[in-house]
Design a protein around this motif. Structure first.
Motif, short mmCIF file in Angstrom:
data_model
loop_
_atom_site.label_atom_id
_atom_site.label_comp_id
_atom_site.label_asym_id
_atom_site.label_seq_id
_atom_site.Cartn_x
_atom_site.Cartn_y
_atom_site.Cartn_z
N LEU A 26 -50.77 78.67 -4.91
CA LEU A 26 -51.34 79.96 -5.31
C LEU A 26 -52.57 79.79 -6.20
O LEU A 26 -53.42 80.67 -6.26
CB LEU A 26 -50.31 80.80 -6.07
CG LEU A 26 -49.12 81.31 -5.26
CD1 LEU A 26 -48.14 82.02 -6.17
CD2 LEU A 26 -49.57 82.21 -4.12
N ARG A 27 -52.67 78.65 -6.87
CA ARG A 27 -53.79 78.43 -7.80
C ARG A 27 -54.92 77.62 -7.19
O ARG A 27 -55.86 77.25 -7.88
CB ARG A 27 -53.27 77.75 -9.07
CG ARG A 27 -52.41 78.69 -9.91
CD ARG A 27 -51.86 78.03 -11.14
NE ARG A 27 -52.82 77.28 -11.91
CZ ARG A 27 -53.61 77.80 -12.86
NH1 ARG A 27 -53.55 79.07 -13.14
NH2 ARG A 27 -54.45 77.03 -13.53
N ALA A 81 -42.47 81.67 -14.39
CA ALA A 81 -42.45 80.67 -15.46
C ALA A 81 -43.39 79.51 -15.15
O ALA A 81 -44.13 79.03 -16.01
CB ALA A 81 -41.03 80.17 -15.69
N ALA A 82 -43.38 79.06 -13.89
CA ALA A 82 -44.26 77.96 -13.50
C ALA A 82 -45.72 78.38 -13.57
O ALA A 82 -46.59 77.60 -13.95
CB ALA A 82 -43.91 77.48 -12.08
N GLN A 87 -50.94 78.13 -16.29
CA GLN A 87 -52.05 78.82 -16.96
C GLN A 87 -52.24 78.26 -18.38
O GLN A 87 -53.36 78.11 -18.84
CB GLN A 87 -51.79 80.32 -17.03
CG GLN A 87 -51.96 81.01 -15.70
CD GLN A 87 -51.58 82.47 -15.75
OE1 GLN A 87 -50.77 82.89 -16.58
NE2 GLN A 87 -52.15 83.25 -14.86
N ALA A 88 -51.15 77.96 -19.05
CA ALA A 88 -51.23 77.44 -20.43
C ALA A 88 -51.87 76.06 -20.48
O ALA A 88 -52.39 75.67 -21.52
CB ALA A 88 -49.84 77.41 -21.05
N VAL A 93 -59.85 76.41 -18.54
CA VAL A 93 -59.91 77.47 -19.55
C VAL A 93 -59.93 76.80 -20.92
O VAL A 93 -59.04 76.01 -21.26
CB VAL A 93 -58.68 78.42 -19.44
CG1 VAL A 93 -58.74 79.49 -20.53
CG2 VAL A 93 -58.61 79.05 -18.06
N ALA A 94 -60.94 77.11 -21.70
CA ALA A 94 -61.05 76.57 -23.06
C ALA A 94 -59.82 76.98 -23.87
O ALA A 94 -59.27 78.07 -23.68
CB ALA A 94 -62.32 77.06 -23.73
N LEU A 95 -59.41 76.10 -24.78
CA LEU A 95 -58.22 76.38 -25.59
C LEU A 95 -58.31 77.72 -26.30
O LEU A 95 -57.33 78.45 -26.37
CB LEU A 95 -58.01 75.26 -26.62
CG LEU A 95 -57.51 73.93 -26.06
CD1 LEU A 95 -57.48 72.88 -27.15
CD2 LEU A 95 -56.15 74.08 -25.41
N ASP A 96 -59.47 78.05 -26.81
CA ASP A 96 -59.61 79.31 -27.56
C ASP A 96 -59.71 80.53 -26.63
O ASP A 96 -59.78 81.66 -27.10
CB ASP A 96 -60.81 79.26 -28.50
CG ASP A 96 -62.13 79.15 -27.77
OD1 ASP A 96 -62.16 78.64 -26.63
OD2 ASP A 96 -63.16 79.56 -28.35
#
Length: 190
Positions: A26-27, A81-82, A87-88, A93-96
């Protein structure tokens, strides 16, 4: 004799592996032709924004299809959940900016869910979902007209791919030809 928790542990690990496999699919990156189309049709030439909207759309529709079509109630929860875990840890994606990316995804998930579930009116669910994509990709002003048919086609393709992916990964419901799904009771007996 194996320990009793070992088979449960293996089953749980297998389910988590399947959910991660679905999320990885999906990603995957959207087709460049679709990115170029959306950038031109709604995102004022911004290919990066168009790419993010297509990523969000595929993931959101995949999760919604899992909620609707999964054979087991746990499947959608495990995929969710996965997806959150992926995403995390997204290196793109920058940490901030991760909290912002999560909020944006949740906004889109809610909008696509509402568009798919809304009943009544003269506008079809497919039309409403297509308008969501175009609205998120633009300033919201251009959600109809020339780009709408392709937006609908693209998102229907994403939903169909998600359905195929779920069936490949988790299996397909098989009922005897003479038994209607509505007749089944908990436990699988008519």
């Amino acid at each position: 004799m194996p320990l009793p928790f070992t088979s449960e542990w293996r089953t749980e690990r297998d389910r988590q592996r399947r959910a991660r496999s679905v999320v990885a699919a999906l990603r995957r990156e959207p087709d460049e032709a679709d990115v170029a189309w959306l950038a031109d049709a709604a995102a004022d030439g911004d290919a990066d924004h168009a790419r993010w909207e297509l990523r969000y759309a595929r993931a959101a529709l995949g999760l919604l299809v899992a909620q609707r079509d999964a054979l087991d109630d746990r499947t959608a929860a495990e995929i969710s959940a996965a997806l959150l875990a992926a995403q995390a840890e997204d290196p793109g994606v920058a940490l901030d900016r991760r909290e912002l990316a999560e909020m944006q995804f949740n906004e889109r998930l809610t909008a696509y869910r509402e568009a798919m579930q809304l009943r009544g009116g003269t506008v079809s669910a497919a039309d409403r979902v297509g308008r969501c994509l175009l609205a998120f990709a633009s300033d919201g002003a251009r959600t109809a007209g020339t780009p709408l048919p392709y937006a609908i086609e693209l998102l229907e393709r994403y939903a169909a791919e998600a359905g195929d992916l779920l069936r490949e990964t988790y299996g397909e419901a098989r009922l005897p030809e003479d038994v209607k799904p509505s007749v089944l009771r908990p436990g699988g007996r008519p």
